[in-house]
Design an enzyme around this catalytic site. Structure first.
Site, short mmCIF file in Angstrom:
data_model
loop_
_atom_site.label_atom_id
_atom_site.label_comp_id
_atom_site.label_asym_id
_atom_site.label_seq_id
_atom_site.Cartn_x
_atom_site.Cartn_y
_atom_site.Cartn_z
CE LYS A 164 -1.95 -51.94 39.76
NZ LYS A 164 -3.11 -51.80 38.84
NE ARG A 203 -9.63 -60.28 39.78
CZ ARG A 203 -9.14 -59.30 39.01
NH1 ARG A 203 -8.32 -58.38 39.54
NH2 ARG A 203 -9.45 -59.23 37.73
N GLY A 210 -8.43 -48.27 37.15
CA GLY A 210 -9.42 -48.87 36.25
C GLY A 210 -9.95 -50.16 36.82
NE ARG A 263 -7.75 -46.85 31.79
CZ ARG A 263 -7.24 -47.81 32.56
NH1 ARG A 263 -6.83 -47.53 33.78
NH2 ARG A 263 -7.15 -49.04 32.11
CB SER A 309 -11.02 -56.70 29.12
OG SER A 309 -11.20 -56.05 30.36
CD GLN A 364 -9.43 -53.31 34.26
OE1 GLN A 364 -10.04 -52.51 33.56
NE2 GLN A 364 -8.27 -53.03 34.84
CG ASP A 409 -1.02 -54.40 33.39
OD1 ASP A 409 -1.64 -53.70 32.56
OD2 ASP A 409 -1.57 -54.92 34.38
CE LYS A 440 -4.48 -52.44 29.48
NZ LYS A 440 -5.45 -53.24 30.24
NE ARG A 463 1.10 -51.92 35.18
CZ ARG A 463 1.20 -52.53 36.37
NH1 ARG A 463 2.38 -52.73 36.92
NH2 ARG A 463 0.11 -52.95 37.00
C1 S3P Z 1 -6.49 -56.15 35.44
C2 S3P Z 1 -6.75 -56.38 34.12
C3 S3P Z 1 -6.04 -55.72 33.02
C4 S3P Z 1 -4.77 -55.01 33.49
C5 S3P Z 1 -4.98 -54.27 34.78
C6 S3P Z 1 -5.43 -55.23 35.87
C7 S3P Z 1 -7.28 -56.85 36.45
O1 S3P Z 1 -6.89 -54.78 32.41
O2 S3P Z 1 -4.29 -54.13 32.50
O3 S3P Z 1 -3.80 -53.62 35.20
O4 S3P Z 1 -6.88 -56.87 37.65
O5 S3P Z 1 -8.31 -57.44 36.10
P1 S3P Z 1 -7.93 -55.21 31.23
O6 S3P Z 1 -8.85 -56.20 31.81
O7 S3P Z 1 -8.65 -53.96 30.83
O8 S3P Z 1 -7.06 -55.75 30.15
#
Ligand code: S3P
Length: 443
Positions: A28, A33, A101, A129, A174, A176, A326, A353, A400
């Site tokens: 995913k 990306r 997210g 969130r 993180s 993200q 995750d 999450k 999940r």
């Molecule tokens: C992800 C980063 C994680 C993860 C999410 C996917 C990503 O989140 O929990 O399912 O693809 O960058 P965080 O960056 O908030 O930890």
């Protein structure tokens, strides 16, 4: 997941030995990306193995709204004709990222340094969130942000017309946050730097380099420092998406806890920044072989052979949390079937999450007979080598959580239900047929 989807109750029943091959969907994180970088590149990017879950379809739709041409050729095979760094056009409507997210946070970063305005929203889970963790660093580039109280969605971003590069230390581990800053840095002049105390998944850095950007990573006393040189010309690529280790975790867990099982999970990413669950399972005594280790599309992959195992509880160190963030819901299920306590440390991020995953797992497991303790940033499951089952669990729009309880029901004494399995479509659309194909009784 679309906010209007009807809840779909599901139940899983004690099953006999699981056998066969579990070809889980594409990763995913890498799928998001690939679409975003494809949209920011010049030329046509070809993607194979793309996850066709709702989260990714929402990102594909968003990339079209910003001006890229995104085309599905066949199963997992897509092309993206990009508009180039800084080439995003202003979307006509609101960008709805559904349950994702990762989608909303990365796309906010990707548009924040282009002089266009966009409004983002999502489903009930996503609108709860925190987004300030993304918009705060994006404002440093010079964009303007309007959000609901607490920085929540819907959020409107007026992109910076004259962005400046940023040096940013992430306040929580993180990927993200790191990725949003790096993607914003693409259209800022000079060097954008992200510093993270604990390494998080590095797919953005790997893929940016693959698309031709200058990205340097070094480990220093401050932590992991990623430096991106802004305003590169990204060149379209062929991206082969490996299978998702986070999705693989569900059939892997099922095989470990259902007596007599032996399954094969081919082509799973073994990126070290995603590998924490597998490290932990080996410590617990899991019988997992990693065969045909190889490199595919810039990511290490292997075929997993997993057999039912006698497991013991372990303490998972806080430093490992980011590499398996995750996977704690499914680890908490596996921990019930181990002997002794499994302690999960440094997991406060689980509370923000798709749901509060500590609360969701602790209450659902307790209802099914497990002894679970939790603190703001830890969870302990007292494993007894089995689980009673017999109760339903609330999934809180969290894929999940739904899959974790459905796996638990395959090895518990009595069936386990979930109030809503519809969110599984966000990340693992073929979960039910794949598990049923191994012999699991669920639906
Ligand atoms: C992800 C980063 C994680 C993860 C999410 C996917 C990503 O989140 O929990 O399912 O693809 O960058 P965080 O960056 O908030 O930890």
């Amino acid at each position: 997941m679309s906010a209007s989807a009807e809840p779909r109750p599901m139940t899983s029943h004690p099953s006999t030995a699981l056998k066969g091959e579990a070809a889980v969907p594409g990763d995913k994180s890498i799928s998001h990306r690939a679409l975003i970088l494809g949209a920011l590149a010049v030329g046509q990017t070809r993607i194979t193995g793309l996850l066709e879950g709702e989260d990714i379809l929402d990102t594909a739709k968003a990339m079209r709204a910003f001006g890229a041409t995104v085309t599905r050729l066949g199963d997992g095979e897509w092309t993206v004709d990009g508009v180039g760094v800084g080439g995003f056009g202003e979307p006509e409507g609101v960008i709805d990222c559904g349950n994702s997210g990762t989608g909303v946070r990365l796309i906010m970063g990707a548009m924040a340094t282009t002089p266009i305005t966009a409004t983002f929203t999502g489903d009930a889970s996503l609108c709860r969130r925190p987004m300030a963790r993304i918009t705060d660093p994006l404002e440093l580039f010079g964009c303007q942000v309007a959000a609901r109280e607490g920085g929540r969605l819907p959020v409107t971003i007026k992109g910076a017309a004259d962005p400046v590069p940023v040096r940013y230390r992430t306040p929580v581990a993180s990927a993200q946050i790191k990725s949003a800053v790096l993607l914003a840095g693409l259209n800022a002049p000079g060097q954008t730097v992200v510093i993270e105390a604990e390494p998080t998944r590095d797919h953005t850095e790997r893929m940016l380099a693959g698309f031709g950007a200058q990205v340097a990573t070094e480990t220093t006393a401050e932590g992991r420092v990623v430096t991106l040189t802004g305003q590169p010309e990204l060149r379209a690529q062929s991206v082969a998406v490996p299978r998702d280790p986070s999705s693989a975790a569900f059939p892997v867990a099922a095989a470990l806890i259902v007596p007599g099982s032996e399954i094969r999970v081919p082509g799973v990413s073994r990126n070290p920044t995603r590998d924490g669950l597998y490290v932990t399972l080996l410590e617990m005594g899991a019988d997992i072989a990693f065969e045909n280790q190889r490199d595919e599309g810039g990511e290490p992959v292997a075929d997993l052979v997993v057999r039912h195992s006698t497991l013991k509880g372990v303490s998972v160190p806080a430093e490992r949390a980011a590499s398996m963030i995750d996977e704690f819901p499914i680890l908490s299920v596996i921990a019930c079937f181990a002997e002794g306590p499994t302690v999960m440390n440094g997991v406060a991020e689980l509370r923000v999450k798709e749901s509060d995953r500590i609360e969701a797992m602790a209450s659902g497991l307790r209802a099914n007979g497990a002894t679970v303790e939790d603190t703001p940033d830890s969870m302990t499951v007292h494993g007894t080598g089995g689980l009673r089952g017999g109760a339903s669990a609330a999934t809180h729009l969290d894929h999940r959580i739904a899959m974790s309880f459905l796996v638990a029901g395959l090895a518990s004494e009595q069936p386990i239900g979930v109030d809503d399995g519809a969110p599984i479509m966000t990340s693992f659309p073929d979960f039910l047929p794949l598990m049923q194909g191994l012999g699991a009784k669920l639906g």
